[in-house]
Design a protein around this motif. Sequence first.
Motif, mmCIF file in Angstrom:
data_model
loop_
_atom_site.group_PDB
_atom_site.id
_atom_site.type_symbol
_atom_site.label_atom_id
_atom_site.label_comp_id
_atom_site.label_asym_id
_atom_site.label_seq_id
_atom_site.Cartn_x
_atom_site.Cartn_y
_atom_site.Cartn_z
ATOM 1 N N GLU A 76 0.358 -1.570 -0.326
ATOM 2 C CA GLU A 76 0.205 0.230 0.089
ATOM 3 C C GLU A 76 0.897 1.224 0.167
ATOM 4 O OE1 GLU A 76 -2.516 0.817 3.464
ATOM 5 O OE2 GLU A 76 -3.672 2.440 2.326
ATOM 6 N N LYS A 116 2.718 2.210 -3.438
ATOM 7 C CA LYS A 116 2.027 2.564 -3.802
ATOM 8 C C LYS A 116 1.436 3.898 -3.778
ATOM 9 C CE LYS A 116 -2.885 0.320 -5.562
ATOM 10 N NZ LYS A 116 -3.901 -0.442 -5.088
ATOM 11 N N LYS A 147 -6.488 9.700 1.232
ATOM 12 C CA LYS A 147 -6.031 8.761 0.352
ATOM 13 C C LYS A 147 -6.670 9.378 -1.351
ATOM 14 C CE LYS A 147 -5.768 3.942 1.864
ATOM 15 N NZ LYS A 147 -6.520 2.478 2.291
#
Lengths: 274, 264
Positions: free
Chosen positions: A161, A164, B50
């Motif tokens: 993660e 990424k 995010k």
Amino acid sequence: MLEMLSYEFMQRAILASIVIGLVCSIIGVFVILKNLTFIGAGTSHAAFAGVTLGYLTGFNPLAVAIVFSLLTVWIVGYLNKKGALMLDTSVGMFYSLTMALAVLFIGLMKVYNAEVYGYLFGSILSVTKMDLKVILILGAIVLLIVYLFFKEFHFITFDEEMAKASGIAAGWLSFLLLNLIAITIVVSLKSVGAILVFALIVTPAAAAYQLTYSMIRMFSYSAIIGVGSSVAGVLLSYWFDLPSGATTVLFVSGVFFLSVIFSPKRRIAVNSVD
Amino acid sequence: MNDNVIIRLLNATISYQNRTAIRDVSLEIHQGEFVGIIGPNGSGKTTLLKSVLGLVCPTSGSIQIFDCACHKLRCHHRAKIGYIPQKGQIDHNFPVTVAETVMMGRYSSLGLFKHPSKKDKELVVNALAEVGMADYKDAPLGHLSGGQQQRVMIARALVQQPEILLMDEPTTGIDTPTQYSMIKFISGLHKNLNLTVLLVTHDINMISPYVDRMALLKTRLYAFGTPSEVLNEKILTEVYGQQVIVTTKEGGTYVIAGDYHHHA
């Protein structure tokens, strides 16, 4: 001792065992740190099914093996990505499916073919010039790709993660890694066999895992143990007239148990109990 | 429009797997601001972080980071955003050293096919010194305490030489005195390095003395402003679904939650 090196088959066997030992043990570090052990085992059975189909149809067995093992990781990877199935579940299915295909293809051959069984258990002393060429070329491709993408593989192995989030194409690289595992298995098929190849991938890395807390050092230890065991397997099988694949696997397993006994990690565990 | 806006959300809605994580959120964050993002569980806080990383993008509305739309956020932009995800437990025996962990922060700036140089190693040492972990360079990451591991993760973000720092619950799983020193430390980094910091947390009282502004999120953005503007009994009670008391002491604003009426 040196006299055996004058035999061409021994030269080929030793060269092949060095390359296979190196490729398997480097890929093995990624396999055990990313928990991909089972997918490797499944792929090796798919590769064996490819070999049997190759003998049945008259195509080059290794070429068909590559197609089978790549197809397996593609389908398994796709099912996992789409969220259709857990990786382990789909690998479990393919494990039996491809083995069933192998049994079917062998049955269709009608005649007993000893060479097919050679791929099941491996015989490095019978590696031909052509086999050696395939091993060298595919081995070099795998090692080159690992070298080029080393830091990216390193990152996704630790934390996919995070990788990424840093802008690394983690999904694509994980898929590339699965392909490299498939190719590594095909590279090793002739010499250690479909059933035993996985020991050569998992065990050196597992032994190296016992010995260090540094991921970079783990690669070097795994490579030394992998190449050492692989060559030792060839020499022992030549001297004592033993089956080469089994000898290699037993030797590397011995190294693993020694590394567990002498692991600094175990010592710390004991100390912290005190 | 302000020139030094570094993150801009305009009516941004983000849905995935048939669930709307944030709905119709508009806010602007300026360069050098320290912003706390608060809200109940599942209120879209992590999704907001995010989206700033470009990992999830709005289904409607827009998100702009630097000069880039969310879905076009390129590697060189991502390298300028340091991300410290919610802490997962690192296996005690996992083979990775402190220096190796921090070096991973350099990887995205290095680009493909390049291996770390001497200069990258120096940057790693400097980042570890910055977080007070220089002596632990060769230690296995899994052997450190929760607070120490968090400092290493901050060093990994700093070694990217980021302009924005995103932190998701950086104090979870750390004992209380360490939590406070951690927030103080983050506030120091924000000032010394002129970083824009977005910090997601449950602990409103801990961050309120340090942040410039707070965003109160529960799928929608309920409030965005200075702590004294956002920490409003009426809004907090609505968002958290239970009685909340806001009190001021020695210039700070504090929130007390609980079913006080039952005890009264």
